[in-house]
Design a protein around this motif. Structure first.
Motif, PDB file in Angstrom:
ATOM      1  N   CYS A   1       0.835  -1.201   0.000  1.00  0.00           N
ATOM      2  CA  CYS A   1       0.000   0.000   0.000  1.00  0.00           C
ATOM      3  C   CYS A   1       0.874   1.257   0.000  1.00  0.00           C
ATOM      4  CB  CYS A   1      -0.906   0.009   1.222  1.00  0.00           C
ATOM      5  SG  CYS A   1      -2.008   1.442   1.288  1.00  0.00           S
ATOM      6  N   GLN A   2       0.449   2.291  -0.713  1.00  0.00           N
ATOM      7  CA  GLN A   2       1.163   3.573  -0.727  1.00  0.00           C
ATOM      8  C   GLN A   2       1.154   4.242   0.644  1.00  0.00           C
ATOM      9  OE1 GLN A   2      -0.551   6.116  -3.681  1.00  0.00           O
ATOM     10  NE2 GLN A   2       0.185   4.886  -5.395  1.00  0.00           N
ATOM     11  N   LEU A   3       0.167   3.917   1.460  1.00  0.00           N
ATOM     12  CA  LEU A   3       0.039   4.540   2.774  1.00  0.00           C
ATOM     13  C   LEU A   3       0.819   3.792   3.860  1.00  0.00           C
ATOM     14  CD1 LEU A   3      -3.780   5.276   2.593  1.00  0.00           C
ATOM     15  CD2 LEU A   3      -1.904   6.836   2.099  1.00  0.00           C
ATOM     16  N   ASN A   4       1.535   2.742   3.481  1.00  0.00           N
ATOM     17  CA  ASN A   4       2.303   1.959   4.440  1.00  0.00           C
ATOM     18  C   ASN A   4       3.495   2.793   4.927  1.00  0.00           C
ATOM     19  OD1 ASN A   4       3.782   0.120   5.879  1.00  0.00           O
ATOM     20  ND2 ASN A   4       3.959  -1.373   4.238  1.00  0.00           N
ATOM     21  N   PRO A   5       3.616   3.045   6.243  1.00  0.00           N
ATOM     22  CA  PRO A   5       4.719   3.867   6.746  1.00  0.00           C
ATOM     23  C   PRO A   5       6.029   3.089   6.885  1.00  0.00           C
ATOM     24  CG  PRO A   5       3.331   3.229   8.557  1.00  0.00           C
ATOM     25  CD  PRO A   5       2.681   2.686   7.306  1.00  0.00           C
ATOM     26  N   HIS A   6       6.028   1.767   6.631  1.00  0.00           N
ATOM     27  CA  HIS A   6       7.209   0.906   6.796  1.00  0.00           C
ATOM     28  C   HIS A   6       7.778   1.033   8.204  1.00  0.00           C
ATOM     29  CE1 HIS A   6       7.019  -0.051   2.576  1.00  0.00           C
ATOM     30  NE2 HIS A   6       6.952   1.238   2.308  1.00  0.00           N
ATOM     31  N   ASN A   7       6.876   1.041   9.149  1.00  0.00           N
ATOM     32  CA  ASN A   7       7.215   1.119  10.560  1.00  0.00           C
ATOM     33  C   ASN A   7       6.563  -0.087  11.232  1.00  0.00           C
ATOM     34  OD1 ASN A   7       7.139   1.671  13.357  1.00  0.00           O
ATOM     35  ND2 ASN A   7       7.174   3.875  12.990  1.00  0.00           N
ATOM     36  N   PRO A   8       7.303  -0.897  11.997  1.00  0.00           N
ATOM     37  CA  PRO A   8       6.707  -2.094  12.592  1.00  0.00           C
ATOM     38  C   PRO A   8       5.632  -1.790  13.645  1.00  0.00           C
ATOM     39  CG  PRO A   8       8.942  -1.791  13.384  1.00  0.00           C
ATOM     40  CD  PRO A   8       8.722  -0.767  12.314  1.00  0.00           C
ATOM     41  N   PHE A   9       5.583  -0.563  14.155  1.00  0.00           N
ATOM     42  CA  PHE A   9       4.631  -0.232  15.207  1.00  0.00           C
ATOM     43  C   PHE A   9       3.358   0.419  14.684  1.00  0.00           C
ATOM     44  CE2 PHE A   9       8.940   0.075  17.005  1.00  0.00           C
ATOM     45  CZ  PHE A   9       8.875  -1.020  17.853  1.00  0.00           C
ATOM     46  N   ILE A  10       3.378   0.876  13.426  1.00  0.00           N
ATOM     47  CA  ILE A  10       2.199   1.519  12.843  1.00  0.00           C
ATOM     48  C   ILE A  10       1.798   0.722  11.614  1.00  0.00           C
ATOM     49  CG2 ILE A  10       1.294   3.625  11.791  1.00  0.00           C
ATOM     50  CD1 ILE A  10       3.399   5.179  13.353  1.00  0.00           C
ATOM     51  N   VAL A  11       0.529   0.339  11.546  1.00  0.00           N
ATOM     52  CA  VAL A  11       0.048  -0.458  10.424  1.00  0.00           C
ATOM     53  C   VAL A  11      -0.155   0.405   9.188  1.00  0.00           C
ATOM     54  CG1 VAL A  11      -1.835  -1.906   9.619  1.00  0.00           C
ATOM     55  CG2 VAL A  11      -1.027  -2.120  11.959  1.00  0.00           C
ATOM     56  N   CYS A  12      -0.736   1.571   9.379  1.00  0.00           N
ATOM     57  CA  CYS A  12      -1.109   2.410   8.249  1.00  0.00           C
ATOM     58  C   CYS A  12      -1.083   3.871   8.695  1.00  0.00           C
ATOM     59  CB  CYS A  12      -2.517   2.010   7.792  1.00  0.00           C
ATOM     60  SG  CYS A  12      -3.200   3.030   6.499  1.00  0.00           S
ATOM     61  N   VAL A  13      -0.862   4.772   7.735  1.00  0.00           N
ATOM     62  CA  VAL A  13      -0.860   6.195   8.054  1.00  0.00           C
ATOM     63  C   VAL A  13      -2.275   6.648   8.394  1.00  0.00           C
ATOM     64  CG1 VAL A  13      -0.415   8.491   7.116  1.00  0.00           C
ATOM     65  CG2 VAL A  13       1.142   6.627   6.605  1.00  0.00           C
ATOM     66  N   VAL A  14      -3.250   6.117   7.677  1.00  0.00           N
ATOM     67  CA  VAL A  14      -4.645   6.501   7.905  1.00  0.00           C
ATOM     68  C   VAL A  14      -5.232   5.732   9.087  1.00  0.00           C
ATOM     69  CG1 VAL A  14      -6.946   6.597   6.860  1.00  0.00           C
ATOM     70  CG2 VAL A  14      -4.926   7.070   5.472  1.00  0.00           C
TER      71      VAL A  14
ATOM     72  N   GLU B   1      -4.983  -0.549  12.524  1.00  0.00           N
ATOM     73  CA  GLU B   1      -5.539  -1.464  11.531  1.00  0.00           C
ATOM     74  C   GLU B   1      -6.981  -1.063  11.244  1.00  0.00           C
ATOM     75  OE1 GLU B   1      -4.626  -6.067  10.515  1.00  0.00           O
ATOM     76  OE2 GLU B   1      -4.655  -5.574  12.601  1.00  0.00           O
ATOM     77  N   PRO B   2      -7.458  -1.286  10.024  1.00  0.00           N
ATOM     78  CA  PRO B   2      -8.845  -0.954   9.714  1.00  0.00           C
ATOM     79  C   PRO B   2      -9.805  -1.860  10.476  1.00  0.00           C
ATOM     80  CG  PRO B   2      -7.708  -1.822   7.779  1.00  0.00           C
ATOM     81  CD  PRO B   2      -6.718  -1.729   8.874  1.00  0.00           C
ATOM     82  N   ASN B   3     -11.041  -1.414  10.600  1.00  0.00           N
ATOM     83  CA  ASN B   3     -12.036  -2.166  11.376  1.00  0.00           C
ATOM     84  C   ASN B   3     -12.528  -3.417  10.652  1.00  0.00           C
ATOM     85  OD1 ASN B   3     -11.841  -0.240  13.322  1.00  0.00           O
ATOM     86  ND2 ASN B   3     -13.562   0.972  12.571  1.00  0.00           N
ATOM     87  N   SER B   4     -12.470  -3.444   9.342  1.00  0.00           N
ATOM     88  CA  SER B   4     -12.962  -4.607   8.593  1.00  0.00           C
ATOM     89  C   SER B   4     -11.780  -5.379   8.001  1.00  0.00           C
ATOM     90  CB  SER B   4     -13.901  -4.143   7.475  1.00  0.00           C
ATOM     91  OG  SER B   4     -13.193  -3.367   6.549  1.00  0.00           O
ATOM     92  N   ASP B   5     -12.101  -6.493   7.318  1.00  0.00           N
ATOM     93  CA  ASP B   5     -11.055  -7.302   6.700  1.00  0.00           C
ATOM     94  C   ASP B   5     -10.430  -6.600   5.497  1.00  0.00           C
ATOM     95  OD1 ASP B   5     -11.498  -9.269   8.516  1.00  0.00           O
ATOM     96  OD2 ASP B   5     -12.783 -10.466   7.213  1.00  0.00           O
TER      97      ASP B   5
END
Length: 128
Positions: free
Chosen positions: A10-23, A27-31
């Motif tokens: 994903c373009q929004l991936n911060p490549h940080n092991p502690f944060i899943v996504c910038v947005v 983690e999102p609420n759904s699958d």
């Protein structure tokens, strides 16, 4: 918390092991993430970027054609062949410290002289 492998693309991936996504940091609420944006694939994945007019040779950046201010610079012709260059290294007094004809030693200079002329046999350096 285990990450979904899809998030690595994903373009929004911060490549940080502690944060899943910038947005969605946790983690999102759904699958399925509604904000998922696939990362753009490079045109040639195994080719490294190089400035225009250069190329990589064994990991070294080499000029294909030298330019100055956008104009091509003419390459000087080689004055000596590789064999002639080796001959100069093997016989010239600047490198050997001796006259190539009579083997008379030349004195050691802090800065080499412009002309290497032998006072013993009359050999003259014509390379300059």
């Amino acid at each position: 918390m285990p990450k979904n492998p899809e998030y690595d693309r994903c373009q929004l991936n911060p490549h940080n092991p502690f944060i899943v996504c910038v947005v969605h940091p946790t983690e999102p609420n759904s699958d399925r993430c509604l904000d998922f944006r696939p990362a753009a694939e490079p045109d040639e994945p195994d080719k490294e970027w190089t400035p225009e007019g250069t190329r990589l040779v064994n990991g070294d950046l080499v000029l294909e054609r030298p330019t100055y201010d956008g104009e091509p610079v003419p390459m000087p012709r080689q004055q000596f062949t590789p064999e002639e260059k080796l001959e100069v290294l093997d016989f010239h007094p600047m490198f050997t410290g001796r006259c190539p004809q009579c083997e008379m030693p030349f004195p050691k200079y802090k800065t080499p002289p412009m002309h290497w002329d032998c006072p013993q046999c009359g050999w003259r350096d014509d390379s300059v």
